[in-house]
Design a protein around this motif. Structure first.
Motif, PDB file in Angstrom:
ATOM      1  N   ASP A 255     -32.338  56.533 -30.968  1.00 28.02           N
ATOM      2  CA  ASP A 255     -32.588  57.905 -30.596  1.00 28.02           C
ATOM      3  C   ASP A 255     -32.103  58.336 -29.271  1.00 28.02           C
ATOM      4  O   ASP A 255     -31.814  59.406 -28.984  1.00 28.02           O
ATOM      5  CB  ASP A 255     -34.212  57.892 -30.323  1.00 28.02           C
ATOM      6  CG  ASP A 255     -35.068  57.532 -31.684  1.00 28.02           C
ATOM      7  OD1 ASP A 255     -34.517  57.845 -32.796  1.00 28.02           O
ATOM      8  OD2 ASP A 255     -36.049  56.733 -31.490  1.00 28.02           O
ATOM      9  N   ALA A 256     -31.842  57.135 -28.508  1.00 25.08           N
ATOM     10  CA  ALA A 256     -31.144  57.611 -26.995  1.00 25.08           C
ATOM     11  C   ALA A 256     -30.290  56.335 -26.639  1.00 25.08           C
ATOM     12  O   ALA A 256     -30.846  55.148 -26.864  1.00 25.08           O
ATOM     13  CB  ALA A 256     -32.257  57.672 -26.111  1.00 25.08           C
ATOM     14  N   VAL A 257     -29.326  56.535 -25.885  1.00 26.12           N
ATOM     15  CA  VAL A 257     -28.373  55.650 -25.509  1.00 26.12           C
ATOM     16  C   VAL A 257     -28.124  55.979 -23.949  1.00 26.12           C
ATOM     17  O   VAL A 257     -27.927  57.019 -23.549  1.00 26.12           O
ATOM     18  CB  VAL A 257     -26.896  55.717 -26.296  1.00 26.12           C
ATOM     19  CG1 VAL A 257     -26.099  54.490 -25.742  1.00 26.12           C
ATOM     20  CG2 VAL A 257     -27.091  55.546 -27.703  1.00 26.12           C
ATOM     21  N   VAL A 258     -28.519  54.733 -23.380  1.00 28.63           N
ATOM     22  CA  VAL A 258     -28.367  55.020 -21.636  1.00 28.63           C
ATOM     23  C   VAL A 258     -27.298  54.206 -21.196  1.00 28.63           C
ATOM     24  O   VAL A 258     -27.087  53.064 -21.652  1.00 28.63           O
ATOM     25  CB  VAL A 258     -29.765  54.700 -21.019  1.00 28.63           C
ATOM     26  CG1 VAL A 258     -29.750  55.136 -19.661  1.00 28.63           C
ATOM     27  CG2 VAL A 258     -31.027  54.980 -21.887  1.00 28.63           C
ATOM     28  N   ALA A 259     -26.700  54.895 -20.379  1.00 27.29           N
ATOM     29  CA  ALA A 259     -25.622  54.105 -19.763  1.00 27.29           C
ATOM     30  C   ALA A 259     -25.288  54.443 -18.196  1.00 27.29           C
ATOM     31  O   ALA A 259     -25.431  55.687 -17.727  1.00 27.29           O
ATOM     32  CB  ALA A 259     -24.118  54.713 -20.299  1.00 27.29           C
ATOM     33  N   PRO A 260     -25.195  53.353 -17.516  1.00 23.90           N
ATOM     34  CA  PRO A 260     -25.109  53.574 -15.946  1.00 23.90           C
ATOM     35  C   PRO A 260     -23.500  53.835 -15.496  1.00 23.90           C
ATOM     36  O   PRO A 260     -22.967  53.155 -15.042  1.00 23.90           O
ATOM     37  CB  PRO A 260     -25.689  52.051 -15.431  1.00 23.90           C
ATOM     38  CG  PRO A 260     -24.935  51.182 -16.544  1.00 23.90           C
ATOM     39  CD  PRO A 260     -24.921  51.908 -17.788  1.00 23.90           C
ATOM     40  N   SER A 261     -23.171  55.102 -16.107  1.00 24.64           N
ATOM     41  CA  SER A 261     -21.624  55.360 -15.871  1.00 24.64           C
ATOM     42  C   SER A 261     -21.423  56.906 -16.245  1.00 24.64           C
ATOM     43  O   SER A 261     -21.404  57.255 -17.276  1.00 24.64           O
ATOM     44  CB  SER A 261     -20.557  54.416 -16.309  1.00 24.64           C
ATOM     45  OG  SER A 261     -19.477  55.234 -16.402  1.00 24.64           O
ATOM     46  N   GLY A 262     -21.459  57.810 -15.143  1.00 19.39           N
ATOM     47  CA  GLY A 262     -21.117  59.082 -15.313  1.00 19.39           C
ATOM     48  C   GLY A 262     -19.669  59.260 -16.345  1.00 19.39           C
ATOM     49  O   GLY A 262     -19.689  60.161 -16.994  1.00 19.39           O
TER      50      GLY A 262
END
Lengths: 487, 261
Positions: free
Chosen positions: B85-92
């Motif tokens: 449902d959602a993908v989170v990444a620590p990189s703009g």
């Protein structure tokens, strides 16, 4: 798959080194860096202030981009309309495929008028075709009348900015060149000239005035050419343009074919976008518009040279053609962190900065060293796209042009490395194997700082390298979630 | 401490199936950052999964002129992440590549199937601060970090993703933090991927100015949402023996009194 020839690189820029080398030299010019820093930051702040006060700036940008796109998507039709309406207004329209043709037309007209000098309004198109050099070869002097262009001409220098071509010079240098050079070309500078800006401007006005009053022929460009009314428009700050466009008997305007606007109404958004984006003013001091010849008022012979010089080549590229929207405001130069440090000469063209980095490789092709290096002369920070009044997505174009350069070969090691990296990264097992190299190095290095790695001098000459970890994230995750994981 | 008013604790979103996209650079070089994301999200009641098949968004190939080589990576990316449902990444930067460049690469591949998969996946991919503020609706994540910190907004988070002041909202709510403004914050640090080596001189000139501004603030820690930019600025700060350390936003937000960073 391109239609139309690319532009021939002028002798001035043939053999220019690639951007990184030219940039290295420019970075070492401390005085120039100081001048550029001060000037770009001043204009940047002015622009930001006058753009912020417009409520619907974004809507204006869209309107500007739409008007340009409409003209570009039906360029053939609008060009014919421009020719028709200009001719109906009494102007004589010429067509020039390239620089040589355009220069030939100007020289022929000047010779027919039996003049040995012309006065000039600041114009990028005539710089692009190196008209001054061509005229000089034909024994005709071309006097630049814009203050900064005059300064560049007196130095025997090249412009380094679209709007403020002498941005790389400071006022002390300018006083010195006035004292040294003005006498050779006309009225000398007063002996007691100081570097006070008002005194410098006065010396330039007196020097130029005799040229304005004497000239029989003027040469200009145009900011806009309006198809439905057959009107040319020049936007300027000093009034020198107004003098050139009204006093001489004959006026020759060299106009890039991308300058066409479909209708008179399209001028509205443009006259708001351009001054705010370029000089950071709400409105520029002088806007001159002329539609052909009027009895007893202004030049009695008006020539318009419509110039291609590689533009139809750019137009043929569905992504690249947005660069032809450019209205030469130079907002992208002023906000560019790369331009701010290198100045304009490193770009090897009269079009420097971000717009030059996308326009030159499209107009001239990517076969020369400098043109092939320009798409990489950017950190892709995106400040240029944000500042562009006609929404040219310069980062997108840079990436596309990098593809063109990579495709033509030459970067063999890089191409192999990218292919190898893609092979590793398209499969998690291969990636895990490759990561072992990093973690092995991490275990060996421990907490020590990496200051030097053979072959990585470009990074480590001035920067430490991050130390690789002993364990990658995925190794840690697998250890923590041994019972299940997501595989 | 809450300066923004309004949002405090997150509502646990157990209804969402959330994947962590660590990014290949973080996975390999800066594992502490994705670990911090896991700690932080779990603390906020989000169960985050790490699909082990994930690799890379392909940005390096695309931005260097080898978009064709990125096609299999884009294909792989949508295969791995489409079920979440959602993908989170620590990189703009990597999220920027997914959102901004994946459609272009699918178009280049001439594969309408891939293009529609990309259209389905890319709006679900969030940079960390976006996920926290927009999806979880939280600005105070219960972090504690009693140090002087200055924040550098990286170009792709600022101008590609338009994260705006979300990272600052999150940082202002950190207990004990002394957050100081970075002069010239919005100017690029000069990293720019392969720009850092292809135009090393200009890159270092830009980075040196950025490092100078960081030092002016008197901060102990420079924080940003992209470890690649931090490696460049930190590499210069380190060479200058400035004593200023660089940290990813996730690591500050994960820091607590019990488990300080």
């Amino acid at each position: 798959m391109s239609i139309g020839p690319v532009q021939e690189t002028s002798p001035t820029f043939v053999g220019m080194p690639a951007f990184p080398e030219a940039a290295r030299e420019a970075l070492a010019n401390t005085q120039q860096r100081q001048n550029l820093h001060n000037a770009t930051h001043t204009i940047r702040a002015k622009r930001a202030a006058v753009v912020a006060e417009v409520d619907d700036w974004e809507a204006l940008r869209v309107a500007g981009a739409d008007a340009k796109d409409e003209a570009l998507h039906h360029l053939g039709d609008y060009l014919e309309q421009v020719e028709e309406s200009l001719t109906a207004n009494g102007a004589i329209v010429h067509w020039a495929r390239d620089a040589a043709e355009a220069n030939r037309i100007v020289i022929d007209i000047a010779r027919a008028k039996e003049v040995d000098e012309v006065v000039k309004v600041k114009s990028m198109a005539t710089q692009e075709i190196e008209l001054n050099e061509a005229l000089e070869e034909a024994g005709i002097s071309a006097w630049e009348t814009d203050l900064a262009e005059l300064i560049v001409q007196l130095f025997g220098d090249r412009p380094s900015h679209i709007l403020v071509p002498a941005i790389h010079r400071n006022r002390t240098e300018i006083r010195d060149v006035f004292l040294r050079e003005m006498a050779r070309f006309g009225r000398p500078a007063p002996d007691d000239l100081t570097d006070d800006p008002a005194r410098l401007a006065e010396a330039a006005r007196l020097h130029l005035r005799e040229k304005f009053l004497r000239a029989k022929v003027a040469v200009s460009g145009a900011n806009f050419a309006i198809a439905d009314t057959g009107t040319l428009v020049v936007v300027e700050s000093e009034g020198n343009g107004r003098m050139c466009l009204t006093l001489p008997e004959t006026l020759i305007s060299v106009v890039g074919i991308e300058k066409v606007l479909p209708t008179w109404d399209d001028l509205g958004p443009m006259l708001q976008l351009l001054p705010r984006s370029s000089t950071g003013e709400r409105m520029n001091p002088y806007t001159t518009m002329w539609s052909g010849v009027h009895d007893g008022d202004g030049p009695q012979e008006v020539h318009v040279i419509l110039l291609d010089n590689g533009r139809s080549h750019v137009l043929a590229d569905s992504v690249g053609r947005q660069a032809l929207r450019c209205i030469r405001c130079s907002a992208c130069l002023n906000v560019c962190p790369v331009y701010e440090r290198t100045g304009g000469h490193a770009y090897g063209s009269v079009y420097p900065g971000p717009i030059g980095a996308v326009l030159n490789p499209q107009l001239r092709g990517t076969s020369s060293e400098v043109d092939a290096s320009l798409p990489y002369a950017s950190s892709l920070c995106g400040a240029c796209f944000d500042a562009c009044p006609v929404r040219i997505n310069i980062p997108e174009l840079l990436v596309e042009l990098r593809g063109t350069v990579a495709e033509q070969g030459g970067h063999r090691a890089e191409s192999a490395a990218m292919k190898a990296a893609a092979w590793v990264l398209s499969d998690p097992r291969r990636l895990a194997v490759a990561q072992k190299g990093a973690t092995t190095a991490g275990k060996l290095i421990g907490k020590r700082t990496i200051t030097k790695v053979p072959g990585l001098g470009a990074w480590t000459d001035a920067r430490n390298l991050p130390t690789p970890p002993k364990e990658t994230f995925r190794q840690w995750w697998a250890r923590e979630h041994e019972e299940g994981g997501q595989r | 401490m809450l300066l923004d008013g309004g949002m405090t604790a997150a509502q646990p979103r157990t209804d969402l199936r959330v994947a962590l996209f660590a990014t290949c650079f973080n996975d390999t070089m800066w594992p502490e950052t994705p670990k911090a994301v896991v700690r932080l999200l779990e603390r906020l009641g989000v169960r985050v999964e790490f699909p082990m098949d994930q690799t890379c968004c392909g940005q390096m190939m695309t931005n260097t002129g080898y978009a064709g080589d990125a096609v299999p990576l884009v294909r792989h990316f949508v295969d791995v992440f489409e079920k979440y449902d959602a993908v989170v990444a620590p990189s703009g930067s990597c999220v920027g590549s997914v959102r901004d460049q994946h459609p272009m690469i699918a178009h280049l591949a001439g594969d309408p199937g891939l293009a529609s998969e990309v259209e389905e996946v890319r709006p679900k991919v969030y940079e960390l601060s976006e996920f926290l503020v927009d999806v979880l609706g939280v600005t105070d994540v219960g972090a504690w970090f009693p140090h002087r910190v200055t924040y550098h907004p990286t170009c792709h988070s600022l101008r590609m993703l338009r994260v705006g002041d979300r990272p600052l909202q999150l940082l202002r709510a950190v207990e004990g933090i002394d957050l100081v403004e970075l002069p010239g914050a919005e100017e690029c640090c000069g990293f720019g991927g392969t720009f850092a080596v292809k135009n090393a001189d200009v890159s270092v000139a830009m980075g040196t100015d950025k490092a100078e501004h960081v030092a002016e603030t008197g901060a102990e820690v420079l924080v940003a949402g992209d470890n690649s930019c931090l490696a460049h600025i930190g590499g210069i700060l380190g060479r200058q023996r400035s004593g200023i350390r660089t940290m990813h936003l996730a690591e500050i937000l994960a820091s607590t009194k019990e488990n300080p960073a």
